[in-house]
Design an enzyme around this catalytic site. Structure first.
Site, PDB file in Angstrom:
ATOM      1  N   HIS A 243       0.805  -1.229   0.000  1.00 41.77           N
ATOM      2  CA  HIS A 243       0.000   0.000   0.000  1.00 41.77           C
ATOM      3  C   HIS A 243       0.842   1.286   0.000  1.00 41.77           C
ATOM      4  O   HIS A 243       0.752   2.116  -0.908  1.00 41.77           O
ATOM      5  CB  HIS A 243      -0.882   0.057   1.252  1.00 41.77           C
ATOM      6  CG  HIS A 243      -1.746  -1.127   1.491  1.00 41.77           C
ATOM      7  ND1 HIS A 243      -2.917  -1.335   0.825  1.00 41.77           N
ATOM      8  CD2 HIS A 243      -1.626  -2.163   2.369  1.00 41.77           C
ATOM      9  CE1 HIS A 243      -3.501  -2.439   1.273  1.00 41.77           C
ATOM     10  NE2 HIS A 243      -2.726  -2.955   2.201  1.00 41.77           N
TER      11      HIS A 243
HETATM   12  C1  BDR Z   1      -3.002   0.679   5.459  1.00 43.42           C
HETATM   13  O1  BDR Z   1      -3.129   0.193   6.783  1.00 43.42           O
HETATM   14  C2  BDR Z   1      -1.903  -0.309   7.247  1.00 43.42           C
HETATM   15  O2  BDR Z   1      -2.089  -1.591   7.731  1.00 43.42           O
HETATM   16  C3  BDR Z   1      -0.929  -0.234   6.100  1.00 43.42           C
HETATM   17  O3  BDR Z   1       0.341   0.170   6.579  1.00 43.42           O
HETATM   18  C4  BDR Z   1      -1.524   0.792   5.174  1.00 43.42           C
HETATM   19  O4  BDR Z   1      -1.088   2.100   5.510  1.00 43.42           O
HETATM   20  C5  BDR Z   1      -3.758  -0.228   4.510  1.00 43.42           C
HETATM   21  O5  BDR Z   1      -5.110  -0.264   4.844  1.00 43.42           O
END
Ligand code: BDR
Ligand code: CA
Length: 313
Positions: A243
């Site tokens: 992400h």
């Molecule tokens: C987001 O939530 C976190 O778990 C990850 O680092 C990312 O920023 C994804 O939903």
């Protein structure tokens, strides 16, 4: 062009860690003014620790890391150890950091930086809940108009949610903060799950990191190995979304990404939908656009960029 000057606001997290490494590996395009840690994936003491572990791994003990807010603006903290492990950075065994935290609170650093840097020159890159950024905006409204733009990971529309059926984690943890930021008037670029779920790891992509043969390449491969298991089980996908690196990759290679300039509001009072990003993709609300909401990424180009840059460290 001079490098884009950014502050990374983050809750590392393995994917946050890769995002930080990508930024530190790209000095021609990006100058990291500081890293501000926020509570999110794990509590603040761990995110502040993890951010320093990542800087030390990159050999960048000169980067200032500030500890910020330890809880959302008006709710109890929700964490995600079920995804990221007990430390938030589970996977490889890395040494405890020796570099100290920078003195002062992250929110004060944000306010001070935006007041002293020329207006319109600083980009904020939130990779976690928006608590630090919103708190700075609420406390010092004069800084809002001085931010160049915000490029953030958070939200979802077509993919709906990952922490609840209707909400993405970063927005869900502090919806009041997200609401404030989305209504701030600062130009926003949003990397939602709709996009990050198209940037999936694969065996070849992870092995490309390991094949770099460097401590950083190995750490990235091992973080990814750890992080993958959760998404593979949950979604039945071949890999896991990276992400947060999408935010930094966008600053380096914007042509890899595409989306629409639309209105996005955050639900703060839903019975089942708190933390939902209500994205007016079809432009039916009549509300003014406030965000570039991304939907597609050239995944091959994204992973090639990552491997090339991680290989520089
Ligand atoms: C987001 O939530 C976190 O778990 C990850 O680092 C990312 O920023 C994804 O939903
Ligand atoms: Ca994150």
């Amino acid at each position: 062009m001079p490098p884009r000057r950014i502050v990374i606001d983050t809750d590392p997290g393995q994917d946050d860690a890769v995002a930080i490494l990508l930024a530190l590996a790209s000095p021609d395009e990006i100058e990291v003014l500081g890293i501000t840690a926020v509570a999110g994936n794990v509590p603040l003491p761990l995110t502040a620790r993890n951010a320093r572990i990542v800087c030390e791994l990159a050999g960048r003990t000169d980067v200032r890391v500030f500890a910020g807010c330890d809880a959302p603006m008006s709710r109890p903290l929700v964490t995600a150890e079920h995804v990221h492990g007990k430390t938030g950075l589970d996977g490889p065994v890395l040494p405890e950091p020796t570099m100290p935290l920078a003195p002062g609170h992250a929110v004060d650093f944000l306010i001070e930086t935006l007041r002293t840097e020329p207006p319109g020159t600083v980009t904020l890159c939130p990779l976690g809940p928006l608590t630090n950024i919103a708190t700075a905006f609420a406390r010092a409204p004069d800084i809002v108009g001085r931010v160049r733009d915000i490029v953030l990971m958070g939200g979802a529309y077509f993919e709906v949610g990952n922490i609840t059926p209707s909400a993405e984690f970063n927005i869900y943890v502090d919806p009041e903060a997200a609401d404030l930021v989305f209504r701030s008037g600062v130009p926003l670029t949003v990397m939602p799950l709709d996009l990050t779920h198209k940037a999936l790891t694969s065996r070849d992509r992870v092995e490309a990191f390991r094949a770099l043969g460097t401590p950083v390449g190995r750490a990235v491969a091992e973080w990814t190995d750890f992080f993958e298991r959760f998404d593979k089980e949950k979604y039945g996908s071949a890999g896991a979304p990276l992400h947060d690196p999408c935010v930094i990759a966008y600053l380096i290679r914007p042509e890899l990404f595409s989306g629409r300039h639309i209105n996005v509001v955050v639900e703060t009072e839903g019975r089942y939908t708190t933390g939902m990003t209500v994205a007016d993709w079809w432009r039916v609300s009549g509300r003014d656009p406030n965000a570039q909401f991304m939907r597609d990424v050239d995944a091959e180009g994204f992973f090639a960029l990552l491997a090339e840059r991680i290989g520089r460290l």
